[in-house]
Design a protein around this motif. Structure first.
Motif, PDB file in Angstrom:
ATOM      1  N   ASP A   2       1.145  -1.170  -0.256  1.00 21.94           N
ATOM      2  CA  ASP A   2      -0.598   0.176  -0.465  1.00 21.94           C
ATOM      3  C   ASP A   2       0.507   0.903  -0.036  1.00 21.94           C
ATOM      4  N   ALA A   3       0.294   2.015  -0.910  1.00 20.35           N
ATOM      5  CA  ALA A   3       1.209   3.629  -1.420  1.00 20.35           C
ATOM      6  C   ALA A   3       1.268   4.216   0.317  1.00 20.35           C
ATOM      7  N   PRO A   4       2.419   5.205   0.922  1.00 15.25           N
ATOM      8  CA  PRO A   4       2.604   5.540   1.960  1.00 15.25           C
ATOM      9  C   PRO A   4       1.396   6.159   2.658  1.00 15.25           C
ATOM     10  N   PRO A   5       1.636   6.820   3.737  1.00 15.98           N
ATOM     11  CA  PRO A   5       0.245   8.261   4.269  1.00 15.98           C
ATOM     12  C   PRO A   5       1.353   9.246   3.780  1.00 15.98           C
ATOM     13  N   HIS A   6      -0.182  10.197   3.248  1.00 20.56           N
ATOM     14  CA  HIS A   6       0.448  11.593   2.591  1.00 20.56           C
ATOM     15  C   HIS A   6       0.185  12.201   3.591  1.00 20.56           C
ATOM     16  N   LEU A   7       0.127  13.580   3.993  1.00 22.62           N
ATOM     17  CA  LEU A   7      -0.419  14.714   4.331  1.00 22.62           C
ATOM     18  C   LEU A   7       0.158  16.012   3.553  1.00 22.62           C
ATOM     19  N   ARG A   8      -1.725  16.084   3.344  1.00 22.67           N
ATOM     20  CA  ARG A   8      -1.409  17.855   2.130  1.00 22.67           C
ATOM     21  C   ARG A   8      -1.249  18.662   3.644  1.00 22.67           C
ATOM     22  N   LEU A   9      -0.595  19.672   3.222  1.00 22.88           N
ATOM     23  CA  LEU A   9      -0.324  20.459   3.988  1.00 22.88           C
ATOM     24  C   LEU A   9      -0.691  22.112   3.353  1.00 22.88           C
ATOM     25  N   GLY A  10      -1.284  22.439   4.416  1.00 19.67           N
ATOM     26  CA  GLY A  10      -2.133  23.602   4.463  1.00 19.67           C
ATOM     27  C   GLY A  10      -1.379  25.151   4.626  1.00 19.67           C
ATOM     28  N   PRO A  11      -1.869  25.843   4.952  1.00 19.19           N
ATOM     29  CA  PRO A  11      -1.322  26.806   5.640  1.00 19.19           C
ATOM     30  C   PRO A  11      -0.632  26.438   7.124  1.00 19.19           C
ATOM     31  N   ALA A  12      -2.067  26.376   7.729  1.00 25.44           N
ATOM     32  CA  ALA A  12      -1.616  26.350   9.642  1.00 25.44           C
ATOM     33  C   ALA A  12      -0.756  25.269   9.003  1.00 25.44           C
ATOM     34  N   GLN A  13      -0.861  23.734   8.414  1.00 28.93           N
ATOM     35  CA  GLN A  13       0.671  22.906   8.664  1.00 28.93           C
ATOM     36  C   GLN A  13       1.429  23.538   8.395  1.00 28.93           C
ATOM     37  N   TRP A  14       2.066  23.944   7.426  1.00 25.57           N
ATOM     38  CA  TRP A  14       3.508  24.908   6.448  1.00 25.57           C
ATOM     39  C   TRP A  14       3.880  25.189   8.034  1.00 25.57           C
ATOM     40  N   ALA A  15       3.136  26.113   8.966  1.00 21.90           N
ATOM     41  CA  ALA A  15       3.363  26.985  10.176  1.00 21.90           C
ATOM     42  C   ALA A  15       3.811  26.208  11.233  1.00 21.90           C
ATOM     43  N   VAL A  16       3.430  25.348  11.266  1.00 21.35           N
ATOM     44  CA  VAL A  16       3.319  24.560  12.284  1.00 21.35           C
ATOM     45  C   VAL A  16       4.754  23.706  12.545  1.00 21.35           C
ATOM     46  N   ALA A  17       4.788  22.767  10.864  1.00 25.06           N
ATOM     47  CA  ALA A  17       6.139  23.024  10.749  1.00 25.06           C
ATOM     48  C   ALA A  17       7.693  23.599  10.941  1.00 25.06           C
ATOM     49  N   VAL A  18       7.139  24.692  10.760  1.00 21.89           N
ATOM     50  CA  VAL A  18       8.769  26.196  10.337  1.00 21.89           C
ATOM     51  C   VAL A  18       9.214  25.607  11.785  1.00 21.89           C
ATOM     52  N   LEU A  19       7.424  26.690  12.931  1.00 19.60           N
ATOM     53  CA  LEU A  19       7.535  26.813  14.117  1.00 19.60           C
ATOM     54  C   LEU A  19       8.568  25.730  14.859  1.00 19.60           C
ATOM     55  N   ARG A  20       8.277  24.278  13.978  1.00 21.36           N
ATOM     56  CA  ARG A  20       9.141  22.931  14.599  1.00 21.36           C
ATOM     57  C   ARG A  20      10.171  22.783  14.421  1.00 21.36           C
ATOM     58  N   ALA A  21      10.170  23.404  13.256  1.00 26.09           N
ATOM     59  CA  ALA A  21      12.035  22.725  12.308  1.00 26.09           C
ATOM     60  C   ALA A  21      13.286  24.240  12.570  1.00 26.09           C
ATOM     61  N   VAL A  22      12.391  24.904  13.345  1.00 27.22           N
ATOM     62  CA  VAL A  22      13.844  26.279  13.544  1.00 27.22           C
ATOM     63  C   VAL A  22      14.149  25.755  14.847  1.00 27.22           C
ATOM     64  N   PRO A  23      13.418  25.707  16.086  1.00 26.58           N
ATOM     65  CA  PRO A  23      14.509  25.186  17.260  1.00 26.58           C
ATOM     66  C   PRO A  23      14.792  24.147  17.565  1.00 26.58           C
ATOM     67  N   LEU A  24      14.316  23.180  16.125  1.00 25.66           N
ATOM     68  CA  LEU A  24      15.151  21.545  15.825  1.00 25.66           C
ATOM     69  C   LEU A  24      16.383  21.493  15.244  1.00 25.66           C
ATOM     70  N   ALA A  25      16.577  22.962  14.598  1.00 20.56           N
ATOM     71  CA  ALA A  25      17.681  22.129  14.014  1.00 20.56           C
ATOM     72  C   ALA A  25      18.392  23.054  14.673  1.00 20.56           C
ATOM     73  N   LEU A  26      17.856  23.765  15.425  1.00 22.88           N
ATOM     74  CA  LEU A  26      19.058  24.941  16.611  1.00 22.88           C
ATOM     75  C   LEU A  26      19.662  23.537  17.794  1.00 22.88           C
ATOM     76  N   LEU A  27      18.952  23.053  18.040  1.00 20.80           N
ATOM     77  CA  LEU A  27      19.077  21.796  19.301  1.00 20.80           C
ATOM     78  C   LEU A  27      19.881  21.260  18.770  1.00 20.80           C
ATOM     79  N   VAL A  28      19.681  20.419  17.243  1.00 18.64           N
ATOM     80  CA  VAL A  28      20.472  19.228  16.753  1.00 18.64           C
ATOM     81  C   VAL A  28      21.762  19.841  16.534  1.00 18.64           C
ATOM     82  N   PHE A  29      22.065  20.683  15.777  1.00 19.21           N
ATOM     83  CA  PHE A  29      23.393  21.259  15.192  1.00 19.21           C
ATOM     84  C   PHE A  29      23.930  21.950  16.319  1.00 19.21           C
ATOM     85  N   GLY A  30      23.328  23.064  17.151  1.00 19.55           N
ATOM     86  CA  GLY A  30      24.136  23.461  18.222  1.00 19.55           C
ATOM     87  C   GLY A  30      25.045  21.778  19.258  1.00 19.55           C
ATOM     88  N   GLY A  31      23.658  21.346  19.762  1.00 22.39           N
ATOM     89  CA  GLY A  31      23.706  20.096  19.907  1.00 22.39           C
ATOM     90  C   GLY A  31      25.454  19.486  19.648  1.00 22.39           C
TER      91      GLY A  31
END
Length: 283
Positions: free
Chosen positions: A8-37
């Motif tokens: 079966d095809a893997p799940p696919h989540l269509r990203l609307g403006p709200a989902q993109w905003a959530v992704a960015v708000l999580r991605a920035v601190p996550l990147a800082l954490l991982v590469f800062g660490g």
């Protein structure tokens, strides 16, 4: 190395403006954490390596804090059952996703065993090398050298962690365990000293969502799956269950030990009603 494929095809989540905003708000601190660490870890390792050599008494604590915090930033709930073993040896687990790295490092001080190709991956390869990952080559000519690396790391007190399935899945099943890497524990120097602790990873997607949300398998690309994970709202739960350690010398062969671990890991898999319904319908 073959990869597991789903019919079966893997799940696919269509990203609307709200989902993109959530992704960015999580991605920035996550990147800082991982590469800062990573930067902090490398600086500490500059002092740790000359003093302790192969032993790493300080840097694994940085890795554990980073991984536990990463799950918090992602919004994924985390829990563990029972306790990591205190005996010398290794840990084996089922393999579902790149998230396994965060999940298994969040509670236990371990060193992953990974295929050599991972060392060349941008980002992930750097992190893997910095955290002491043991890379293995599929070339049979390298078998003896790799076995020696295993022995050296285990005798130094490192708890190695590997995925005997040899591939990741959708998280709803446990594939047969390959026994190849278990052979390293049956040498005369190690057999009577070491234990293997089976651990089960169970991923629960948020209610009503595709139960395979966190699975990463086959030819799925990393970036889209990362984005989908960042955007998911609400998030689900990851459970790591630590089972009773098995003494290597209690088993006659690597195949017997691998089969015992496989049965224990499969028996500990926790599936949500949605996951059970999916398996009933799709197998």
């Amino acid at each position: 190395m073959s990869t597991w494929e789903s019919p079966d095809a893997p799940p696919h989540l269509r990203l609307g403006p709200a989902q993109w905003a959530v992704a960015v708000l999580r991605a920035v601190p996550l990147a800082l954490l991982v590469f800062g660490g990573l930067a902090v870890l490398l600086l500490v390792r500059l002092v740790e390596a000359p003093i302790h050599g192969l032993h790493r008494p300080w840097t694994p604590h940085i890795t554990r804090v980073v991984c536990r915090t990463a799950l918090i930033l992602l919004g994924i709930k985390f829990r563990s059952k029972s306790s990591p073993m205190s005996q010398p040896g290794a840990v084996v687990s089922n393999h579902c996703s790149w998230l396994d790295i965060f999940s298994l490092n969040a509670r236990k001080r371990v060193y992953f065993v990974s295929k050599s190709e991972v060392a060349k991956w941008p980002g992930i390869g750097w992190l893997a090398r910095a955290t002491g990952t043991v890379f293995i080559d599929r070339d049979p000519k390298q078998a003896r050298a790799q076995k020696q690396v295993f022995e050296d790391r285990l005798l130094a007190g490192h708890k190695l962690l590997f995925f005997p399935e040899g591939t990741s899945t959708d998280g709803l099943r446990v594939l047969p365990f390959k026994s190849t890497l278990f052979a390293a524990f049956f040498t005369d120097n190690l057999r009577d000293k070491l234990y293997i602790q089976p651990a089960t990873l169970s991923y629960s997607a948020p209610g009503g969502g595709d139960p395979r949300l966190y699975g990463w398998w086959g030819d799925m690309e990393f970036a889209p799956h990362l984005l989908q994970t960042l955007a998911a709202r609400p998030q689900g739960l990851i459970t790591v269950t630590y089972h009773a350690p098995l003494k290597v010398s209690d088993y006659a062969s690597r195949k017997e030990l691998a089969l015992a671990c496989e049965k224990i890991v499969r028996g500990g898999l926790e599936l949500t009603p949605e996951a059970q319904e999916y398996l009933s319908a799709h197998g």
